[in-house]
Design an enzyme around this catalytic site. Structure first.
Site, short mmCIF file in Angstrom:
data_model
loop_
_atom_site.label_atom_id
_atom_site.label_comp_id
_atom_site.label_asym_id
_atom_site.label_seq_id
_atom_site.Cartn_x
_atom_site.Cartn_y
_atom_site.Cartn_z
N HIS A 114 79.13 43.15 -37.29
CA HIS A 114 78.75 44.56 -37.47
C HIS A 114 79.22 45.39 -36.27
O HIS A 114 79.08 44.98 -35.12
CB HIS A 114 77.23 44.64 -37.62
CG HIS A 114 76.75 45.96 -38.11
ND1 HIS A 114 76.65 47.07 -37.31
CD2 HIS A 114 76.35 46.37 -39.34
CE1 HIS A 114 76.20 48.09 -38.02
NE2 HIS A 114 76.00 47.68 -39.28
N GLU A 116 78.01 48.00 -34.82
CA GLU A 116 77.01 48.34 -33.80
C GLU A 116 76.88 47.20 -32.79
O GLU A 116 76.84 47.42 -31.57
CB GLU A 116 75.65 48.62 -34.44
CG GLU A 116 74.59 48.94 -33.39
CD GLU A 116 73.16 48.82 -33.88
OE1 GLU A 116 72.90 49.11 -35.07
OE2 GLU A 116 72.29 48.47 -33.08
N SER A 256 70.92 55.08 -44.94
CA SER A 256 72.16 55.87 -45.13
C SER A 256 72.36 56.24 -46.60
O SER A 256 73.45 56.63 -46.99
CB SER A 256 73.35 55.06 -44.61
OG SER A 256 73.32 53.75 -45.15
#
Ligand code: F3S
Length: 274
Positions: A114, A116, A256
């Site tokens: 990921h 992040e 999101s």
């Protein structure tokens, strides 16, 4: 359910920048939802895979952040920066850097693929490793000073289990084990609410992008309490047969997932009620 403050903020920044700059690209998807990305594309804002694809104009760092080198490169290429990193992600990056500077080995609980997580690891100047399971934990070298952080969208229960195992396995070789709970409030609140709901219904529908880590964790948690759970990106993925025997359906959505998608899924579920 639905947009968290970090996503709202990122979209406001990007939409405002789109009105100001003739050329605006986002570094990857600004949030992990394809309908949101498609809507931005209709405003002329397209994702770029890397800075090599951005010749001029402005570039937006997504809500899940970027490694420090990206910021330096945006500047050296003379591009305008729109930093849409969520403040909660920024806080995790700063903690990772500070801990690394203070001599800690930093273990980051999360998905190694990921963006992040890759970003947080990069902010720790080579002193961080990703720990996602027991095998990673076994590979974690002994360190006198060990710090543990989490990807902001992980499951709190899973983070708690990991921290317990770290203390069991690493305390003997460490003089300090420091834990920073960097899971954001939006994530933990949604998880608790979804769990409470999942226990009261016959089926759960979790709405959100397949790339969205927090949506996936919501689906895993709901499935974990034994209730049949489906993750859908939109109303077209919801089959009538799947809900045929249900009296009560619970719905939740990732941070999101836009309201207009949630509304469409709700309409579809209502249309199936009998
Ligand atoms: Fe930020 Fe948490 Fe949302 S990290 S983008 S507030 S899910």
């Amino acid at each position: 359910m639905g947009f968290c403050f970090g996503v709202k903020r990122a979209l406001t920044l990007v939409e405002r920048a789109a009105a100001q700059h003739q050329e605006l690209r986002t570094l990857g998807a600004v949030v992990h939802n394809r309908q949101v990305v498609a809507r931005l594309e209709s405003l002329g804002v397209r994702p770029a895979r890397s800075l090599d694809e951005v010749a001029s104009g402005a570039v937006a760092v997504p809500s899940h952040g970027a490694p420090p080198e990206v910021f330096a490169e945006v500047e050296s290429r003379g591009l305008q920066l729109v930093d849409a990193t969520c403040p909660m992600v920024k806080a995790a990056q700063k903690q990772a850097r500070q801990l690394a500077d203070d001599g800690f080995q930093v273990a980051v609980f999360g998905d190694p693929g990921h963006s992040e997580v890759k970003g947080v690891v990069a902010w720790a100047r080579g002193r961080a490793v990703v720990v996602s399971d027991d095998a990673d934990l076994a590979r974690l070298a002994p360190s006198r000073k060990l710090a543990v952080l989490s990807q902001t969208t992980q499951s709190l229960a899973a983070f708690q289990r990991l921290v317990t195992r770290i203390i069991e396995q690493k305390l003997a070789t460490s003089s300090q084990i420091v834990v920073h709970n960097t899971i954001c409030n939006a994530t933990s609140e949604r998880q608790l609410a979804a769990l409470e709901l999942a226990r009261q219904v016959d089926a759960m529908v979790v709405i959100g992008g397949r790339d969205s880590a927090n949506t996936r964790h919501l689906a895993e948690l709901c499935g974990g309490v034994g209730v049949p759970t489906r993750q859908v990106e939109g109303e077209d993925e919801l089959e009538a047969e799947w809900l045929a025997d249900c009296r009560k359906v619970g719905v939740t959505a990732g941070a999101s997932t836009p309201d207009w998608i949630i509304e469409k899924v709700l309409e579809r579920i209502r249309s199936l009620a009998h």
